[in-house]
Design a protein around this motif. Structure first.
Motif, PDB file in Angstrom:
ATOM      1  N   TYR A  56      15.792  15.654  -1.076  1.00  0.00           N
ATOM      2  CA  TYR A  56      14.561  16.393  -0.831  1.00  0.00           C
ATOM      3  C   TYR A  56      13.371  15.442  -0.715  1.00  0.00           C
ATOM      4  N   GLY A  57      13.334  14.472  -1.656  1.00  0.00           N
ATOM      5  CA  GLY A  57      12.246  13.485  -1.617  1.00  0.00           C
ATOM      6  C   GLY A  57      12.232  12.741  -0.299  1.00  0.00           C
ATOM      7  N   ALA A  58      13.433  12.388   0.174  1.00  0.00           N
ATOM      8  CA  ALA A  58      13.523  11.626   1.425  1.00  0.00           C
ATOM      9  C   ALA A  58      13.051  12.460   2.605  1.00  0.00           C
ATOM     10  N   PHE A  59      13.473  13.725   2.632  1.00  0.00           N
ATOM     11  CA  PHE A  59      13.046  14.576   3.752  1.00  0.00           C
ATOM     12  C   PHE A  59      11.535  14.787   3.744  1.00  0.00           C
ATOM     13  N   CYS A  60      11.004  14.991   2.524  1.00  0.00           N
ATOM     14  CA  CYS A  60       9.545  15.168   2.440  1.00  0.00           C
ATOM     15  C   CYS A  60       8.833  13.914   2.923  1.00  0.00           C
ATOM     16  N   ALA A  61       9.351  12.763   2.531  1.00  0.00           N
ATOM     17  CA  ALA A  61       8.727  11.500   2.921  1.00  0.00           C
ATOM     18  C   ALA A  61       8.717  11.381   4.435  1.00  0.00           C
ATOM     19  N   MET A  62       9.816  11.827   5.025  1.00  0.00           N
ATOM     20  CA  MET A  62       9.966  11.687   6.468  1.00  0.00           C
ATOM     21  C   MET A  62       8.885  12.488   7.212  1.00  0.00           C
ATOM     22  N   ALA A  63       8.471  13.584   6.604  1.00  0.00           N
ATOM     23  CA  ALA A  63       7.529  14.469   7.294  1.00  0.00           C
ATOM     24  C   ALA A  63       6.078  14.039   7.128  1.00  0.00           C
ATOM     25  N   ALA A  94       4.733   8.023  -1.952  1.00  0.00           N
ATOM     26  CA  ALA A  94       4.819   8.865  -3.154  1.00  0.00           C
ATOM     27  C   ALA A  94       6.110   9.665  -3.143  1.00  0.00           C
ATOM     28  N   TYR A  95       6.419  10.276  -1.996  1.00  0.00           N
ATOM     29  CA  TYR A  95       7.662  11.039  -1.922  1.00  0.00           C
ATOM     30  C   TYR A  95       8.880  10.129  -2.014  1.00  0.00           C
ATOM     31  N   SER A  96       8.736   8.912  -1.503  1.00  0.00           N
ATOM     32  CA  SER A  96       9.880   8.006  -1.620  1.00  0.00           C
ATOM     33  C   SER A  96      10.143   7.693  -3.096  1.00  0.00           C
ATOM     34  N   SER A  97       9.084   7.729  -3.925  1.00  0.00           N
ATOM     35  CA  SER A  97       9.278   7.554  -5.368  1.00  0.00           C
ATOM     36  C   SER A  97      10.109   8.695  -5.939  1.00  0.00           C
ATOM     37  N   VAL A  98       9.817   9.909  -5.482  1.00  0.00           N
ATOM     38  CA  VAL A  98      10.605  11.054  -5.935  1.00  0.00           C
ATOM     39  C   VAL A  98      12.066  10.794  -5.610  1.00  0.00           C
ATOM     40  N   SER A  99      12.296  10.333  -4.391  1.00  0.00           N
ATOM     41  CA  SER A  99      13.662  10.066  -3.955  1.00  0.00           C
ATOM     42  C   SER A  99      14.311   8.966  -4.799  1.00  0.00           C
ATOM     43  N   SER A 138       9.037  -2.841  -6.736  1.00  0.00           N
ATOM     44  CA  SER A 138       8.957  -2.659  -5.278  1.00  0.00           C
ATOM     45  C   SER A 138       7.925  -1.599  -4.903  1.00  0.00           C
ATOM     46  N   THR A 139       7.894  -0.515  -5.668  1.00  0.00           N
ATOM     47  CA  THR A 139       6.937   0.528  -5.316  1.00  0.00           C
ATOM     48  C   THR A 139       5.505   0.077  -5.623  1.00  0.00           C
ATOM     49  N   ALA A 140       5.364  -0.765  -6.667  1.00  0.00           N
ATOM     50  CA  ALA A 140       4.042  -1.319  -6.958  1.00  0.00           C
ATOM     51  C   ALA A 140       3.558  -2.127  -5.763  1.00  0.00           C
ATOM     52  N   MET A 141       4.466  -2.905  -5.162  1.00  0.00           N
ATOM     53  CA  MET A 141       4.094  -3.676  -3.965  1.00  0.00           C
ATOM     54  C   MET A 141       3.626  -2.756  -2.856  1.00  0.00           C
ATOM     55  N   MET A 142       4.393  -1.692  -2.645  1.00  0.00           N
ATOM     56  CA  MET A 142       4.030  -0.774  -1.558  1.00  0.00           C
ATOM     57  C   MET A 142       2.635  -0.193  -1.773  1.00  0.00           C
ATOM     58  N   PHE A 143       2.393   0.291  -2.982  1.00  0.00           N
ATOM     59  CA  PHE A 143       1.091   0.909  -3.241  1.00  0.00           C
ATOM     60  C   PHE A 143      -0.046  -0.109  -3.168  1.00  0.00           C
ATOM     61  N   LEU A 144       0.214  -1.323  -3.658  1.00  0.00           N
ATOM     62  CA  LEU A 144      -0.823  -2.347  -3.586  1.00  0.00           C
ATOM     63  C   LEU A 144      -1.149  -2.664  -2.127  1.00  0.00           C
ATOM     64  N   LEU A 145      -0.101  -2.752  -1.305  1.00  0.00           N
ATOM     65  CA  LEU A 145      -0.312  -3.073   0.106  1.00  0.00           C
ATOM     66  C   LEU A 145      -1.086  -1.960   0.803  1.00  0.00           C
ATOM     67  N   ILE A 146      -0.718  -0.720   0.459  1.00  0.00           N
ATOM     68  CA  ILE A 146      -1.448   0.392   1.062  1.00  0.00           C
ATOM     69  C   ILE A 146      -2.907   0.335   0.626  1.00  0.00           C
ATOM     70  N   GLY A 147      -3.119  -0.049  -0.643  1.00  0.00           N
ATOM     71  CA  GLY A 147      -4.481  -0.180  -1.139  1.00  0.00           C
ATOM     72  C   GLY A 147      -5.246  -1.249  -0.385  1.00  0.00           C
ATOM     73  N   ILE A 148      -4.591  -2.376  -0.129  1.00  0.00           N
ATOM     74  CA  ILE A 148      -5.236  -3.462   0.612  1.00  0.00           C
ATOM     75  C   ILE A 148      -5.620  -2.994   2.014  1.00  0.00           C
ATOM     76  N   LEU A 149      -4.693  -2.268   2.629  1.00  0.00           N
ATOM     77  CA  LEU A 149      -4.945  -1.772   3.978  1.00  0.00           C
ATOM     78  C   LEU A 149      -6.097  -0.763   3.972  1.00  0.00           C
ATOM     79  N   LEU A 171      11.343   4.753   6.307  1.00  0.00           N
ATOM     80  CA  LEU A 171      10.589   3.510   6.139  1.00  0.00           C
ATOM     81  C   LEU A 171      10.477   2.759   7.471  1.00  0.00           C
ATOM     82  N   LEU A 172      11.611   2.714   8.203  1.00  0.00           N
ATOM     83  CA  LEU A 172      11.586   1.985   9.469  1.00  0.00           C
ATOM     84  C   LEU A 172      10.689   2.678  10.491  1.00  0.00           C
ATOM     85  N   TRP A 173      10.769   3.992  10.515  1.00  0.00           N
ATOM     86  CA  TRP A 173       9.894   4.728  11.437  1.00  0.00           C
ATOM     87  C   TRP A 173       8.432   4.449  11.136  1.00  0.00           C
TER      88      TRP A 173
END
Lengths: 491, 510
Positions: free
Chosen positions: B303-310, B319-324, B354-365, B445-447
């Motif tokens: 479910y988390g993955a599908f939500c993330a995809m949308a 955030a949804y990938s964290s659920v997954s 890994s998720t900390a990296m993702m969120f930090l990068l999003i924050g930088i962006l 993620l790739l998309w």
């Protein structure tokens, strides 16, 4: 053991001191009341504080003594009532100071407020110690009659007059019902003395029980009304809202504590033993009433815009929580009630003090008026935020510990469903308490004006009240040990 | 008493000393506040390092030399009781690392600096409290206190819809924990209110198998009823479906550092609660409910993955990938085998980095673009061709993304592989279905990467600057962690092996 009158009086000094103070205040007011200079005002306040302090000292001294009956067994002096009286005296002192600084009371009625508050205090102390129905009734009536006058202290305000009237009508009707119930009980059992009633209750025949059940119900109406539990709570938000703010603060403390304490004693005295069906019906009734009181109080508080009304509804739900302590029928329950009353005292005082400054400044007490308070008066906002979180029952604040004690007491007696209801109610209450915090801290202020009157002394006072809210949440060992001495004299 | 016995207290209280320092500094000295907070977290990090050095991997339970126990409320037998074992140590290390990094990443916070850093340090202290408490009451207090700084951090420094998110987060988690409180008090009375009635270690071992509890006249098994109460409390924090709805709001509205802490550390408090409290105290009920936990874990993954995809908002996607990904942890826990549990604890740590990296990068962006749209609501692209524009940023992003995806050689792979190994024999169907979740993870993620980093550089992306020295500096330790533990996970695994083994053997007897 019953004592003779002289010996009895030695245990009755705190009450007498409060009575004397009341009399002295009337004299001062009569003599210097028209004096334009401020010095008489100060004398008045210091006099009342001095009287309360003396009563407090005697009351604290009396805590250690053996539980005893005085005045031919009509009053009980034990740790439980003593502790409750201390809390009531402290509450009165707190609200009298509030009445001094609040602008919600007319200058001219401030002296009356103090005198009336002293009278209610005597009624409350009497109620906490009552050991027969007559004294119980006298206590309730002393408390109520003076309260009616207090509610209507804002003479020129229609809402205040309405509050007083509403209070009188409701109070009169329920007092009548209670009196009827009492006389019924007397008619069946032939005594008005609590300690003689108890052994009789266990030897009743089925018919007698059947007759007594409605009488106890009527009896319950009288006290239920005083502590404003559901379904007798309707008067309280209106009366709370209509009354001047210091009166509202007073109502949510002294009469409420007195009611709860009397209620716990009654429940224990009548149903502490094995009295079969009567006890079961009483406890089931109480459980349902307590659950409803908590829930209705909390749910109704959600939609309120006036902080006074919100606190009124929340005090209904807190009364419901304290009632749970009575259901436990045991020491852990009384300890929990006493602990709760102490923490609730400080939390209520902080909430009403802050509300009072806001109301005096803006002329109304809508929750929106609190917006951006953190920028203007950080001390006030932080104290209020701590209190709100504590009222909701978040650790490490004293409100959490109070709730924890109650929960522990009822879970010990295996009332799991009630425990879950209490817990869920905490969540509901968090919602509306948090609304105040949210407005104060997350919203921007409506204007840049400063709020007057919040000088160093008052900051100190609010700080002094907030400190126990925090400290009792962490270092509650001592207080719980003190409350644990809550012996209840039954025989 | 020996030289190490106060180390846990120092770690726990050091951030509070930091709070005091921040409060004493004047409001205008913003740099001083930042530097002081950084020094404070670095000291805590060093202390955690010392803890790691002294830690004995071979001891299965609590490490005697670090244990602290003082009476707090004697009437209720409540103790200030701290301890550490192989399950809590990785969490403490993760906390120390992420908080130090978060202080650095918060350098750009301009609004009410003093309050921000004070609350952040206070939060750090409460998180340690949860991971170190061995007294259930103490655990509960820290678990709850944590909500207060979080509420303000999201509510004051968050995005546009911050108040709603903060309130929802607060109420939701409070609801869960209050049920836990009822369970905790019930436990206290069932044990006969003895000296150790709140002692998590003394309570554990399946003592309540034969107890019953009367609810509306029905005699229900005590262990199962109160396992469910604890489960809800912890599940909300994880968050397990269907209790996850607070998470996307909280994540999206929270400021960067708080998202990092939330996903990196706070979600782990939920699964840590299972490992430390729910499973050891009610092993029979845990085994009984294992199937349900596994299915819920699977739902989380898919479910988390599908939500993330949308999602069109990149932060929401993560955030949804964290659920997954937390679903995988739940699967590992439900396995109740050595590999599965080890995988779960490892995944808790690895997901944290890994998720900390993702969120930090999003924050930088976000600091550069002030939006997070992959595709804006009006259908235009939010980002495009970032790869040519921001090469350093892109490389770090790729590492984070592949680590999160679970590519071999990076940390996520090892933990997921261990979880699948552990769970296969017990729940074959679920394993097969969960692998689909991995595939979905790679897909979204790739998309996302394709849409944001490849293709034409859109006009407004051209002004963005690449990562600066400070940003690179705090990303390096995380990059090292995800690569190092991807190749060589033994330091982490050795640390947790004995303690996890002890828990698994306890569960195996039921």
């Amino acid at each position: 053991m019953a004592l003779n009158y002289l010996a009895s009086i030695s245990h009755y000094i705190p009450e007498l001191l409060v009575c004397f103070t009341m009399g002295a205040l009337i004299l001062i007011e009569a003599t210097y009341g028209n004096d334009e200079k401020g010095s008489s005002k100060n004398m008045f306040y210091w006099g009342s504080m001095l009287g309360l302090l003396c009563a407090l000292i005697y009351q604290v001294k009396g805590l250690g003594i053996e539980p005893t009956h005085i005045f031919t067994k009509s009053l009980v002096i034990d740790h439980f009532s003593g502790f409750a009286k201390i809390v009531m005296i402290l509450s009165t002192a707190g609200v009298i100071y509030l009445s001094k600084i609040s602008k919600d009371l007319y200058e001219g009625t401030k002296a009356e407020y103090t005198i009336l508050a002293m009278g209610v205090l005597v009624g409350g102390m009497l109620l906490a110690s009552a050991n027969n129905m007559l004294l119980f009734y006298l206590g309730i009536e002393t408390l109520s009659l003076l309260s009616y006058a207090m509610a209507a202290l804002k003479k020129n305000d229609e809402r205040s007059t309405e509050a007083g009237l509403k209070y009188v009508l409701y109070g009169g009707v329920t007092a009548g019902m209670m009196l009827f119930g009492m006389s019924h009980i007397f008619g069946v059992l032939g005594t008005i003395n609590f300690s003689e009633l108890m052994p009789m209750l266990s030897t009743l025949s089925t018919e007698q029980t059947a007759i007594l059940i409605p009488s106890f119900l009527l009896f319950f109406v009288g006290i239920g009304y005083k502590i404003s539990c559901v379904p007798f709570h309707m008067w309280s938000p209106d009366v709370y809202e209509g009354s001047p703010l210091p009166v509202t603060a007073f109502f949510s403390l002294v009469p409420k504590f007195a009611g709860i304490v009397a209620f716990a004693r009654l429940t224990q005295v009548f149903f502490g033993g094995d009295v079969g069906v009567l006890k079961d019906s009483w406890l089931v009734l109480l459980s349902i009433v307590a659950a409803l009181t908590m829930t209705v109080g909390n749910v109704s508080a959600i939609g309120q815009r006036s902080i006074k009304r919100m606190l009124a509804f929340s005090s209904i739900s807190h009364a419901g929580v304290m009632m749970l302590g009575a259901i436990v029928l045991g020491k852990s329950g009384w300890t929990a009630i006493l602990f709760y009353s102490v923490t609730y005292l400080f939390m209520t005082l902080v909430a009403f003090y802050v509300a009072s400054f806001i109301q005096d400044h803006y002329g109304n007490d809508h929750i929106d008026r609190f917006s951006g308070l953190i920028k203007k008066h950080p001390v006030m906002a932080i104290a209020m935020a701590i209190t709100m979180f504590s009222l909701a029952g978040l650790p490490p604040l004293s409100g959490f510990v109070a709730k924890f004690n109650i929960l522990a007491a009822i879970i010990d007696k295996k009332f799991y469903v009630l425990a879950v209801i209490t817990a869920l109610n905490s969540v509901i209450s968090l919602y509306y308490y948090m609304k105040v915090v949210r407005v104060m801290i997350l919203k921007d202020a409506e204007s840049d004006e400063q709020i007057g009157g919040f000088g160093f002394i008052n900051q100190l006072v609010i700080g002094a009240y907030t400190l126990p809210v925090v400290l009792l949440g962490i270092f509650w060992q001592k207080l719980i040990a003190l409350a644990n001495g809550a012996l209840l004299l039954i025989k | 008493m020996n030289a190490h016995s106060n180390l846990l207290s120092w770690i726990l209280w050091m951030p509070m000393i930091g709070v005091l320092g921040v409060l004493l500094l004047p409001k205008t000295k913003e740099t001083a506040i930042r530097v002081w907070s950084l020094i404070n977290t670095v000291i805590t990090l060093v202390l955690s390092g010392c803890l790691y050095m002294k830690f004995d991997n071979t001891v299965p339970g609590m490490q005697e030399m670090f244990t602290i126990k003082h009476s707090w409320i004697s009437q209720f037998n409540i103790f200030y009781h701290l301890g550490i074992d192989g399950i809590s140590l990785p969490m403490v290390l993760l906390t120390s690392l992420l908080f130090a990094i978060c202080i650095l990443s918060s350098w750009t916070v301009k609004k009410q600096v003093k309050g921000y850093f004070a609350l952040l340090l206070m939060l750090q202290s409460t998180v340690y409290g949860v991971f170190l408490s061995m007294d259930f009451f103490l655990f509960y207090v820290y678990w709850e206190v944590m909500l207060i700084p979080m509420f303000f951090l999201i509510g004051i420094w968050g995005g546009e819809n911050r108040e709603y998110a903060a309130v929802k987060f607060f109420l939701y988690t409070f609801f869960g924990s209050i049920l836990m409180l009822v369970g905790m008090v019930a436990l206290y009375f069932v044990t006969g209110q003895g000296v150790d009635s709140f002692n998590i270690l003394a309570l554990s071992g399946g003592k309540f198998v034969n107890e019953t509890v009367n609810i509306f006249g029905m005699a229900l098994p005590f262990a199962k009823v109160f396992f469910v109460a604890l489960f809800i409390g912890f599940a909300i924090k994880v968050p397990v479906f269907p209790f996850h709805t607070w998470l996307p709001h909280a994540h999206v509205q929270a400021p960067t550092a708080i998202s990092v802490i939330l996903a990196g550390v706070l979600l782990k408090m939920g699964t840590y609660g299972f490992l430390r409290i729910a499973f050891p105290i009610f092993p029979s009920a845990s085994v009984y409910f294992a199937d349900a936990i596994a299915w819920l874990g699977l739902i989380n993954v898919i479910y988390g993955a599908f939500c993330a995809m949308a999602q069109t908002d990149v932060k929401k996607l993560v955030a949804y990938s964290s659920v997954s990904h937390m679903g995988f942890v739940m699967l590992g826990l439900a396995a109740m085998t050595v590999q599965g549990m080890n995988g779960a604890v490892l995944q808790m740590f690895n997901h944290g980095t890994s998720t900390a990296m993702m969120f930090l990068l999003i924050g930088i962006l976000y600091e550069r673009s002030h939006h997070r749209w992959i595709v804006r609501p009006d259908g235009t692209k939010g980002f495009g061709g970032l790869y040519t524009q921001l090469p350093k940023f892109s490389i770090v992003f790729i590492i984070a993304m592949f680590a999160s995806m679970g590519l071999p050689g990076l940390s996520g792979f090892i933990s997921e592989a261990l979880i699948f190994l552990g769970i296969y024999n017990r729940f074959t169907t679920i394993t097969v279905l969960a692998v689909v979740g991995l595939l979905l993870g790679a897909a979204y993620l790739l998309w996302m990467f394709k849409r944001m980093f490849f293709g034409e550089v859109i006009e407004e992306n051209k002004s963005y600057t690449d990562m600066n020295a400070r940003e690179i500096f705090y990303m390096v330790p995380l990059c090292v962690a995800v690569i190092l533990f991807g190749i060589w996970p033994s330091p982490l695994l050795d640390m947790m092996k004995a303690s996890v083994g002890k828990l698994v053997s306890l569960l195996a007897t039921f």
